[in-house]
Design an enzyme around this catalytic site. Structure first.
Site, PDB file in Angstrom:
ATOM      1  N   ARG A 137      -3.571   5.743   2.490  1.00 20.27           N
ATOM      2  CA  ARG A 137      -3.133   4.352   2.484  1.00 20.27           C
ATOM      3  C   ARG A 137      -3.503   3.686   3.805  1.00 20.27           C
ATOM      4  O   ARG A 137      -3.261   4.241   4.882  1.00 20.27           O
ATOM      5  CB  ARG A 137      -1.609   4.251   2.305  1.00 20.27           C
ATOM      6  CG  ARG A 137      -1.090   4.700   0.950  1.00 20.27           C
ATOM      7  CD  ARG A 137      -1.452   3.699  -0.139  1.00 20.27           C
ATOM      8  NE  ARG A 137      -0.856   4.063  -1.421  1.00 20.27           N
ATOM      9  CZ  ARG A 137      -1.419   4.862  -2.319  1.00 20.27           C
ATOM     10  NH1 ARG A 137      -2.622   5.393  -2.051  1.00 20.27           N
ATOM     11  NH2 ARG A 137      -0.826   5.144  -3.460  1.00 20.27           N
ATOM     12  N   GLU A 138      -4.091   2.482   3.727  1.00 16.75           N
ATOM     13  CA  GLU A 138      -4.308   1.667   4.914  1.00 16.75           C
ATOM     14  C   GLU A 138      -3.026   0.878   5.184  1.00 16.75           C
ATOM     15  O   GLU A 138      -2.520   0.187   4.294  1.00 16.75           O
ATOM     16  CB  GLU A 138      -5.475   0.706   4.732  1.00 16.75           C
ATOM     17  CG  GLU A 138      -6.847   1.369   4.739  1.00 16.75           C
ATOM     18  CD  GLU A 138      -7.218   1.994   3.414  1.00 16.75           C
ATOM     19  OE1 GLU A 138      -8.112   2.856   3.377  1.00 16.75           O
ATOM     20  OE2 GLU A 138      -6.591   1.627   2.391  1.00 16.75           O
ATOM     21  N   ARG A 151       2.003  -3.923  12.411  1.00 14.62           N
ATOM     22  CA  ARG A 151       2.279  -5.228  12.998  1.00 14.62           C
ATOM     23  C   ARG A 151       3.305  -5.162  14.132  1.00 14.62           C
ATOM     24  O   ARG A 151       3.369  -6.033  14.977  1.00 14.62           O
ATOM     25  CB  ARG A 151       2.795  -6.168  11.897  1.00 14.62           C
ATOM     26  CG  ARG A 151       2.818  -7.628  12.309  1.00 14.62           C
ATOM     27  CD  ARG A 151       3.369  -8.509  11.208  1.00 14.62           C
ATOM     28  NE  ARG A 151       3.194  -9.911  11.503  1.00 14.62           N
ATOM     29  CZ  ARG A 151       3.942 -10.611  12.350  1.00 14.62           C
ATOM     30  NH1 ARG A 151       4.923 -10.024  12.998  1.00 14.62           N
ATOM     31  NH2 ARG A 151       3.697 -11.893  12.560  1.00 14.62           N
ATOM     32  N   MET A 199       8.243 -11.265  18.309  1.00 14.65           N
ATOM     33  CA  MET A 199       8.000  -9.833  18.338  1.00 14.65           C
ATOM     34  C   MET A 199       8.581  -9.220  19.611  1.00 14.65           C
ATOM     35  O   MET A 199       8.802  -9.901  20.607  1.00 14.65           O
ATOM     36  CB  MET A 199       6.504  -9.562  18.245  1.00 14.65           C
ATOM     37  CG  MET A 199       5.886 -10.041  16.950  1.00 14.65           C
ATOM     38  SD  MET A 199       4.116  -9.712  16.873  1.00 14.65           S
ATOM     39  CE  MET A 199       4.135  -7.910  16.838  1.00 14.65           C
ATOM     40  N   SER A 248       7.486  -5.606   4.058  1.00 14.98           N
ATOM     41  CA  SER A 248       6.623  -5.306   2.908  1.00 14.98           C
ATOM     42  C   SER A 248       6.166  -3.859   3.031  1.00 14.98           C
ATOM     43  O   SER A 248       5.021  -3.593   3.410  1.00 14.98           O
ATOM     44  CB  SER A 248       5.422  -6.264   2.870  1.00 14.98           C
ATOM     45  OG  SER A 248       4.631  -6.040   1.720  1.00 14.98           O
ATOM     46  N   GLY A 281       5.102  -1.555   1.261  1.00 15.06           N
ATOM     47  CA  GLY A 281       3.926  -1.042   0.575  1.00 15.06           C
ATOM     48  C   GLY A 281       2.664  -1.144   1.403  1.00 15.06           C
ATOM     49  O   GLY A 281       1.665  -0.486   1.093  1.00 15.06           O
ATOM     50  N   GLU A 290      -0.014 -19.340  23.433  1.00 18.88           N
ATOM     51  CA  GLU A 290       0.099 -18.512  22.234  1.00 18.88           C
ATOM     52  C   GLU A 290      -0.215 -19.296  20.962  1.00 18.88           C
ATOM     53  O   GLU A 290       0.028 -18.827  19.857  1.00 18.88           O
ATOM     54  CB  GLU A 290       1.501 -17.907  22.144  1.00 18.88           C
ATOM     55  CG  GLU A 290       1.815 -16.928  23.265  1.00 18.88           C
ATOM     56  CD  GLU A 290       3.166 -16.262  23.128  1.00 18.88           C
ATOM     57  OE1 GLU A 290       3.835 -16.472  22.078  1.00 18.88           O
ATOM     58  OE2 GLU A 290       3.565 -15.512  24.043  1.00 18.88           O
TER      59      GLU A 290
END
Length: 214
Positions: free
Chosen positions: A51-52, A56, A98, A135, A137, A164
């Site tokens: 899986r890729e 993040r 973040m 997410s 997946g 930014e």
């Protein structure tokens, strides 16, 4: 009758094995390819799965709510991920940011509230709501959702860090109007939807606690 176990969450983090991780792309974000196996619900091991995954990093979302005026503070900004939709890519969202290195989520919330909305928030104004995977997946990102009790008087304007690429317009919106925007699909990003639905379920408790204290 199937002999497959029906227990919820019967497997834990010991029931998979990562065979290798290959970096496919590394920039501001990264994409890694994982090769792994995991336990199937029949008790057997899966075959090799590749899986890729979009790496993040985690982020903090802050829901700023004024219980005295019963209003919510929103950010409006351009989002490139909404470019190919029929609606405007300028979205209504909550303060978000973040993590920096070794940064506490509450510190992230305080920093981003000042940078994005010019809100001065103290630690005792902030409360934790939930953590959730955005997410799972396709990305490792976990969102840390917090609320903040704010005084909305005089709040508004355009803020953000130009270095930014931020150009953020701040709105103060009546809670009922915000819920109407949610119901009509005008608010259409997951973090804001989840936060507003939480607010709908908990607004009476917030007003009873914080409106009395201020």
């Amino acid at each position: 009758m199937s002999k497959t176990k029906s227990l919820l969450f019967q497997y834990d983090s010991n029931e998979f094995e990562v065979k290798s991780i290959t970096t496919c792309y590394k920039g501001f974000f990264s994409i890694n390819k994982y090769a792994l196996t995991h336990r199937n619900f029949d008790g057997q091991n899966s075959g090799l799965i590749e899986r890729e995954i979009f790496e993040r990093g985690d982020a903090v979302i802050l829901l700023p709510y004024d219980p005295i005026r019963d209003v919510v503070v929103f950010n409006e900004q351009f989002r490139a991920g909404a470019l190919n939709r029929s609606y405007s890519p300028w979205l209504l969202e909550f303060v978000a940011g973040m993590f920096g290195e070794n940064e506490d989520p509450v510190d992230v919330a305080i920093r981003e509230a000042k940078e994005e909305a010019n809100l001065d928030i103290e630690k005792n104004d902030i409360f934790h709501i939930m953590n959730y995977l955005s997410s799972p997946g396709g990305t490792t990102e976990q969102l840390h959702l917090y609320g903040a009790i704010v005084d909305s008087e005089g709040v508004g304007g355009v803020y953000g860090l130009p270095e930014e690429g931020e150009d953020i317009k701040v709105h103060v919106i009546d809670r009922e109007e915000a819920m109407a925007l949610l119901h009509t699909g005008k608010i259409n990003n997951a973090a804001t939807i989840i936060a507003l639905q939480w607010l709908a379920l908990n607004v009476d408790d917030l007003q009873a606690k914080y409106a009395r204290d201020r």
